[in-house]
Design a protein around this motif. Structure first.
Motif, PDB file in Angstrom:
ATOM      1  N   HIS A  17      29.615  48.518  44.321  1.00 47.77           N
ATOM      2  CA  HIS A  17      29.991  47.098  44.240  1.00 47.77           C
ATOM      3  C   HIS A  17      31.003  46.781  43.138  1.00 47.77           C
ATOM      4  CE1 HIS A  17      26.779  46.602  47.097  1.00 47.77           C
ATOM      5  NE2 HIS A  17      25.930  47.164  46.247  1.00 47.77           N
ATOM      6  N   ASP A  18      31.989  47.679  42.977  1.00 49.02           N
ATOM      7  CA  ASP A  18      33.026  47.446  41.976  1.00 49.02           C
ATOM      8  C   ASP A  18      34.326  46.912  42.600  1.00 49.02           C
ATOM      9  OD1 ASP A  18      33.951  49.720  43.258  1.00 49.02           O
ATOM     10  OD2 ASP A  18      34.300  50.862  41.412  1.00 49.02           O
ATOM     11  N   SER A  19      34.267  46.522  43.874  1.00 53.89           N
ATOM     12  CA  SER A  19      35.408  45.971  44.617  1.00 53.89           C
ATOM     13  C   SER A  19      36.518  46.989  44.854  1.00 53.89           C
ATOM     14  CB  SER A  19      35.983  44.731  43.933  1.00 53.89           C
ATOM     15  OG  SER A  19      35.000  43.722  43.876  1.00 53.89           O
ATOM     16  N   SER A  24      41.792  53.266  41.218  1.00 48.92           N
ATOM     17  CA  SER A  24      40.987  54.467  41.475  1.00 48.92           C
ATOM     18  C   SER A  24      40.589  54.596  42.941  1.00 48.92           C
ATOM     19  CB  SER A  24      39.735  54.441  40.601  1.00 48.92           C
ATOM     20  OG  SER A  24      38.952  53.299  40.919  1.00 48.92           O
ATOM     21  N   GLY A  25      40.845  53.569  43.711  1.00 50.12           N
ATOM     22  CA  GLY A  25      40.493  53.576  45.131  1.00 50.12           C
ATOM     23  C   GLY A  25      41.134  52.404  45.844  1.00 50.12           C
ATOM     24  N   LEU A  26      40.635  52.138  47.040  1.00 50.53           N
ATOM     25  CA  LEU A  26      41.181  51.055  47.869  1.00 50.53           C
ATOM     26  C   LEU A  26      40.584  49.710  47.480  1.00 50.53           C
ATOM     27  CD1 LEU A  26      40.773  52.796  51.354  1.00 50.53           C
ATOM     28  CD2 LEU A  26      42.932  52.411  50.164  1.00 50.53           C
ATOM     29  N   THR A  27      41.444  48.739  47.201  1.00 49.73           N
ATOM     30  CA  THR A  27      40.977  47.360  47.066  1.00 49.73           C
ATOM     31  C   THR A  27      40.781  46.825  48.485  1.00 49.73           C
ATOM     32  OG1 THR A  27      43.203  46.430  47.127  1.00 49.73           O
ATOM     33  CG2 THR A  27      42.305  47.026  44.944  1.00 49.73           C
ATOM     34  N   TYR A  45      47.208  55.000  50.565  1.00 51.27           N
ATOM     35  CA  TYR A  45      47.039  53.546  50.653  1.00 51.27           C
ATOM     36  C   TYR A  45      46.556  52.925  49.345  1.00 51.27           C
ATOM     37  CZ  TYR A  45      47.822  53.943  55.618  1.00 51.27           C
ATOM     38  OH  TYR A  45      48.397  54.183  56.832  1.00 51.27           O
ATOM     39  N   VAL A  46      46.240  53.759  48.354  1.00 48.41           N
ATOM     40  CA  VAL A  46      45.777  53.267  47.058  1.00 48.41           C
ATOM     41  C   VAL A  46      46.992  52.906  46.210  1.00 48.41           C
ATOM     42  CG1 VAL A  46      44.540  53.887  44.945  1.00 48.41           C
ATOM     43  CG2 VAL A  46      43.667  54.635  47.157  1.00 48.41           C
TER      44      VAL A  46
END
Length: 185
Positions: free
Chosen positions: A43-45, A83-86, A77-78
């Protein structure tokens, strides 16, 4: 350009299923958000490669490629510094996958194809016997099921048919139905 991972995923899991499409933009957005939230286990978006890999595994959507191919696809796509996908990145990834698997880019006719498919489905609702035509009797049955009072008077139903029956054969074919629906829109 399609990578081995995307080709394997396409060939083994989706088989061009039209059920993947969500026709309502607001429902599509809501469901896509729910999928994002399910993938975002901490749950860090942000959805990381690990979270996507875990989610795909739990869904039984294993690809025939190694983790580095999947990681490469996702990282493309990041946005730099993340650190990942929004969620916005996830939406762009979803659109790209949709375009790849279903060959439909909205700006180049996707809406027209979807409209045609929707009209075909609507026509099938009225064409109860599947003969390719809507008769007055079929229209009367559907109107009755929908609670329209016009269903009680066959004369009114026949007038409805004749108002769109261009070739005057006493029934509505798909072309006449399509023209009528587009006129109403």
């Amino acid at each position: 350009m399609a990578t081995p991972a995307t080709i394997a995923f396409k060939n083994h899991h989706l088989h061009n299923s039209k059920s993947f499409h969500l026709r309502s933009p607001s429902l599509n957005s809501l469901r896509l958000r729910r999928v994002f939230d399910l993938f975002d286990t901490n749950h860090d978006s942000v959805i990381t490669v690990a979270e996507i890999t875990r989610a795909l595994s739990l869904l039984g959507l294993h690809t025939d490629t190694d983790a580095s191919d999947l990681e490469s696809i996702i990282k493309s796509y990041v946005r730099p510094g993340n650190s990942g996908l929004t969620y916005d990145d996830f939406v762009i990834l979803h659109r790209s996958i949709n375009d790849l698997f279903f060959g439909c880019v909205e700006e180049f006719g996707c809406k027209e194809e979807q409209d045609e498919a929707d009209l075909t489905e609507a026509f099938k609702v009225f064409d109860e016997n599947g003969d390719g035509f809507i008769s007055a009797t079929e229209l009367q049955k559907v109107l009755g099921k929908l609670g329209f009072t016009e269903a009680n008077e066959m004369g009114r139903v026949k007038m409805m048919i004749s108002s769109v029956d261009v070739n005057h054969d006493g029934r509505v074919d798909f072309k006449e139905f399509k023209d009528m629906m587009r006129t109403l829109q």
